[in-house]
Design a protein around this motif. Structure first.
Motif, PDB file in Angstrom:
ATOM      1  N   LYS A  65       0.632  -0.841   0.173  1.00 20.71           N
ATOM      2  CA  LYS A  65      -0.239  -0.038   0.083  1.00 20.71           C
ATOM      3  C   LYS A  65       0.811   1.482   0.002  1.00 20.71           C
ATOM      4  O   LYS A  65       0.739   2.265  -0.272  1.00 20.71           O
ATOM      5  CB  LYS A  65      -0.575  -0.297   1.554  1.00 20.71           C
ATOM      6  CG  LYS A  65      -2.451  -1.026   1.090  1.00 20.71           C
ATOM      7  CD  LYS A  65      -2.695  -0.839   2.641  1.00 20.71           C
ATOM      8  CE  LYS A  65      -4.045  -2.300   2.277  1.00 20.71           C
ATOM      9  NZ  LYS A  65      -5.283  -2.054   3.495  1.00 20.71           N
ATOM     10  N   ARG A  68       2.858   1.793  -3.661  1.00 16.11           N
ATOM     11  CA  ARG A  68       1.783   2.184  -4.244  1.00 16.11           C
ATOM     12  C   ARG A  68       1.667   3.683  -4.315  1.00 16.11           C
ATOM     13  O   ARG A  68       1.033   4.206  -4.826  1.00 16.11           O
ATOM     14  CB  ARG A  68       1.006   1.399  -4.464  1.00 16.11           C
ATOM     15  CG  ARG A  68       0.754   0.332  -4.770  1.00 16.11           C
ATOM     16  CD  ARG A  68       1.288   0.776  -6.566  1.00 16.11           C
ATOM     17  NE  ARG A  68       1.451  -0.620  -7.693  1.00 16.11           N
ATOM     18  CZ  ARG A  68       2.794  -0.297  -8.004  1.00 16.11           C
ATOM     19  NH1 ARG A  68       3.499  -0.159  -7.637  1.00 16.11           N
ATOM     20  NH2 ARG A  68       3.094  -2.215  -8.191  1.00 16.11           N
ATOM     21  N   GLU A  69       1.841   4.077  -2.801  1.00 10.70           N
ATOM     22  CA  GLU A  69       0.879   5.642  -2.762  1.00 10.70           C
ATOM     23  C   GLU A  69       1.700   6.668  -3.125  1.00 10.70           C
ATOM     24  O   GLU A  69       1.593   7.645  -3.587  1.00 10.70           O
ATOM     25  CB  GLU A  69       0.705   5.452  -1.213  1.00 10.70           C
ATOM     26  CG  GLU A  69      -0.235   4.690  -0.550  1.00 10.70           C
ATOM     27  CD  GLU A  69      -0.370   5.141   0.806  1.00 10.70           C
ATOM     28  OE1 GLU A  69       0.472   5.673   1.292  1.00 10.70           O
ATOM     29  OE2 GLU A  69      -1.437   4.815   1.250  1.00 10.70           O
ATOM     30  N   LYS A  72       3.714   3.784  -8.594  1.00  9.03           N
ATOM     31  CA  LYS A  72       2.169   3.407  -9.673  1.00  9.03           C
ATOM     32  C   LYS A  72       2.621   2.819  -9.983  1.00  9.03           C
ATOM     33  O   LYS A  72       1.785   1.525 -10.668  1.00  9.03           O
ATOM     34  CB  LYS A  72       1.279   4.192  -9.839  1.00  9.03           C
ATOM     35  CG  LYS A  72       0.688   5.052  -9.032  1.00  9.03           C
ATOM     36  CD  LYS A  72      -0.427   6.203  -9.698  1.00  9.03           C
ATOM     37  CE  LYS A  72      -1.185   6.890  -8.509  1.00  9.03           C
ATOM     38  NZ  LYS A  72      -1.979   8.087  -9.130  1.00  9.03           N
ATOM     39  N   ASP A  73       4.330   2.977 -10.887  1.00  8.68           N
ATOM     40  CA  ASP A  73       4.334   1.884 -11.508  1.00  8.68           C
ATOM     41  C   ASP A  73       5.725   1.020 -11.792  1.00  8.68           C
ATOM     42  O   ASP A  73       5.595  -0.122 -12.762  1.00  8.68           O
ATOM     43  CB  ASP A  73       5.078   3.262 -12.750  1.00  8.68           C
ATOM     44  CG  ASP A  73       4.402   4.174 -13.266  1.00  8.68           C
ATOM     45  OD1 ASP A  73       2.908   3.475 -13.314  1.00  8.68           O
ATOM     46  OD2 ASP A  73       4.588   5.153 -13.396  1.00  8.68           O
ATOM     47  N   LYS A  93      -5.130  -6.932  -6.491  1.00 16.00           N
ATOM     48  CA  LYS A  93      -5.998  -5.158  -6.120  1.00 16.00           C
ATOM     49  C   LYS A  93      -5.327  -3.706  -5.976  1.00 16.00           C
ATOM     50  O   LYS A  93      -5.586  -3.085  -6.305  1.00 16.00           O
ATOM     51  CB  LYS A  93      -7.491  -6.029  -5.716  1.00 16.00           C
ATOM     52  CG  LYS A  93      -8.512  -6.589  -6.278  1.00 16.00           C
ATOM     53  CD  LYS A  93      -9.878  -7.055  -4.747  1.00 16.00           C
ATOM     54  CE  LYS A  93     -10.525  -8.438  -5.643  1.00 16.00           C
ATOM     55  NZ  LYS A  93     -11.496  -7.774  -4.282  1.00 16.00           N
ATOM     56  N   LEU A  94      -4.434  -4.615  -5.306  1.00 19.18           N
ATOM     57  CA  LEU A  94      -3.610  -2.688  -4.583  1.00 19.18           C
ATOM     58  C   LEU A  94      -2.709  -3.241  -5.647  1.00 19.18           C
ATOM     59  O   LEU A  94      -1.558  -2.114  -5.005  1.00 19.18           O
ATOM     60  CB  LEU A  94      -3.505  -3.328  -2.963  1.00 19.18           C
ATOM     61  CG  LEU A  94      -4.278  -3.475  -2.063  1.00 19.18           C
ATOM     62  CD1 LEU A  94      -3.160  -3.899  -0.603  1.00 19.18           C
ATOM     63  CD2 LEU A  94      -4.963  -2.103  -1.688  1.00 19.18           C
ATOM     64  N   GLY A  95      -2.354  -3.268  -6.453  1.00 21.34           N
ATOM     65  CA  GLY A  95      -1.485  -2.883  -7.470  1.00 21.34           C
ATOM     66  C   GLY A  95       0.188  -4.068  -7.797  1.00 21.34           C
ATOM     67  O   GLY A  95       0.766  -3.967  -8.704  1.00 21.34           O
ATOM     68  N   VAL A  97       2.129  -6.726  -9.883  1.00 24.62           N
ATOM     69  CA  VAL A  97       1.252  -7.199 -10.760  1.00 24.62           C
ATOM     70  C   VAL A  97       0.976  -8.188 -10.932  1.00 24.62           C
ATOM     71  O   VAL A  97       0.566  -8.792 -12.124  1.00 24.62           O
ATOM     72  CB  VAL A  97       3.011  -6.620 -11.390  1.00 24.62           C
ATOM     73  CG1 VAL A  97       3.139  -5.133 -11.514  1.00 24.62           C
ATOM     74  CG2 VAL A  97       3.869  -7.830 -10.912  1.00 24.62           C
TER      75      VAL A  97
END
Length: 453
Positions: A65, A68-69, A72-73, A93-95, A97
């Protein structure tokens, strides 16, 4: 060489992953728990993160989390225990891959890493191509000999890593030339970072260029990479370099000499694998003489100087540029193009264009909005208080007449004064050859006050 952070509380797992991935050419950094993983993420740049879900202090989900804050990549692959499919889905779902379950085959993990990095590469390539396509409307336009001379230098210097100093008046296209050098270089697939040194106050410019650590100053709530760090492997374009303060000049000199720097509030020495292109409309040599700019920094920047000609010295490009801007804005604004009669075009080609290409572009856009579909005559030019007309038609014949010889002598003296008695530059201002200028100086008894060339 790709840098990977492996975060897992099992020492044997970290060792096995590091050994297996190191043999494939990856550089591996380790974190034994979530807190350490976040600290390393804050202080370094990684191409991929492998993250165990179950870790002490801060679990993998919370680490994900936070990552990702702030980014984002960056691709994150999570490792879950057998049967924790719900947790894996939550991570996706939280990012994240992808995910992989313990126990896993190392070759399976390698395939997952390769796929994640390939997707990242494709995203970067798509972003780069979009920027390139968007940038097509800012192509370098013109066929004049002076512009061709500039482009010939660009083609020679671009494949090297030499520092380039772009010189010229505002609006002459220095930023376009900088981007062209980057696009033609071996760094073209790397980042291209622009910094307007004159647009930021000193303290903000310093933190933007070099980055800062958490707590470096009030409001520094987390580590932030600077522009030099973000430009690693690519090019940084420092516009208005003449505006930087003496303290920043010292740090800039260190980067150019030693290829290293430190973030504000930090002690870690960071390497700067960056090509520097700088630009200014100021006379840095005069600033050096006045003590306003460091001489050693000037020589480090001035490895390959490129002087961009003002628009008044590229008169033959004016009709080409007008057509180009007409095409651009008629499509953007969905308006019918206007036409320019001979008198208006002659006038535009005689005007001095103090704002250079930028001024011409603004004029074309304004004329299109006000006169689309019309034929533009000299009197139709939207020149605001007849500024352009005064500039071109400033010599008015007095009622009692005038002496042409006195007028010519006066103009020659003005040109010499303006150029510091540099005969070559004065001749250019007057549209004469240097030989002709010397002849007329002798004719009118104008003496040299200093060495000309």
């Amino acid at each position: 060489m790709r840098h990977i952070l492996v975060a897992d509380d099992e020492k044997n797992m970290r060792w096995a992953l590091k050994k297996a991935l190191f043999n494939d050419g990856y550089v591996i950094d380790e974190a034994e728990n979530g807190a350490v993983a976040l600290n390393k993420f804050e202080s370094s740049i990684y191409d991929l993160i492998i993250l165990d879900i179950k870790m002490p202090e801060v679990n993998g989900i919370d680490v994900l989390k936070t990552i990702r804050e702030k980014d984002k990549d960056i691709p994150v692959i999570v490792i879950t225990a057998y049967g924790e499919i719900d947790t894996a889905i939550q991570a996706i779902k939280l990012g994240a891959v992808d995910y992989i379950q313990k126990p896993f085959d190392i070759n399976e993990l390698k395939l997952t890493i390769g796929k994640a990095l390939e997707i990242t590469n494709l995203k970067e390539e798509v972003k780069f191509l979009r920027e390139e396509l968007n940038g097509k409307e800012f192509d370098i336009i013109g066929e004049s000999s002076k512009l061709k001379d500039v482009l010939n230098i660009v083609k020679k210097v671009a494949p090297t890593d030499a520092t380039v100093l772009l010189l010229g008046e505002s609006g002459t296209g220095k930023e376009l030339i900088a981007k062209a050098i980057h696009n033609l270089s071996k760094r073209k697939d790397g980042p291209y970072i622009k910094v307007n040194c004159g647009a930021l106050p000193e303290n903000l410019l310093e933190s933007e260029l070099f980055g800062y650590e958490k707590g470096a100053f009030t409001g520094a709530l987390s580590r932030k990479p600077g522009r030099f760090e973000r430009a690693n492997g690519g090019t940084i374009f420092l516009d208005e370099i003449g505006e930087i303060s003496p303290s920043i000049q010292v740090k800039m000199l260190r980067i150019l000499q030693e290829k290293e720097f430190e973030r504000l509030g930090g002690i870690e020495i960071l390497k700067a694998d960056v090509r520097v292109i700088a630009a200014t409309n100021k006379n840095l040599e005069n600033m050096v003489k006045e003590g306003a700019f460091r001489e050693d920094l000037f020589y480090r920047l001035n490895v390959v100087p490129i002087q961009l000609p003002p628009l008044r010295e590229r008169v033959e490009d004016i009709p080409i540029l007008i057509d180009y801007f007409l095409d651009k804005y008629s499509k953007n604004l969905r308006l019918e193009k206007f036409k320019i009669d001979k008198s208006a075009m002659k006038f535009l080609m005689e005007y001095s264009w103090p704002g250079n290409i930028r001024e011409l572009e603004n004029l074309v856009e304004r004329m299109l909005i006000l006169n689309h579909g019309s034929v533009i005559k000299k009197e139709d030019l939207p020149l605001g208080s007849n500024k352009m007309i005064k500039d071109v038609d400033k010599i008015v014949l007095p009622p009692n007449g005038i002496s042409i010889d006195e007028l010519e002598k006066n103009l020659i003296e003005q040109a010499l004064e303006r150029t510091g008695y540099n005969q070559t530059k004065a001749a250019k201002l007057l549209g004469l050859t240097r030989h002709t200028l010397i002849y007329r100086m002798e004719k009118y008894g104008i003496k040299e006050r200093r060495d000309s060339d």
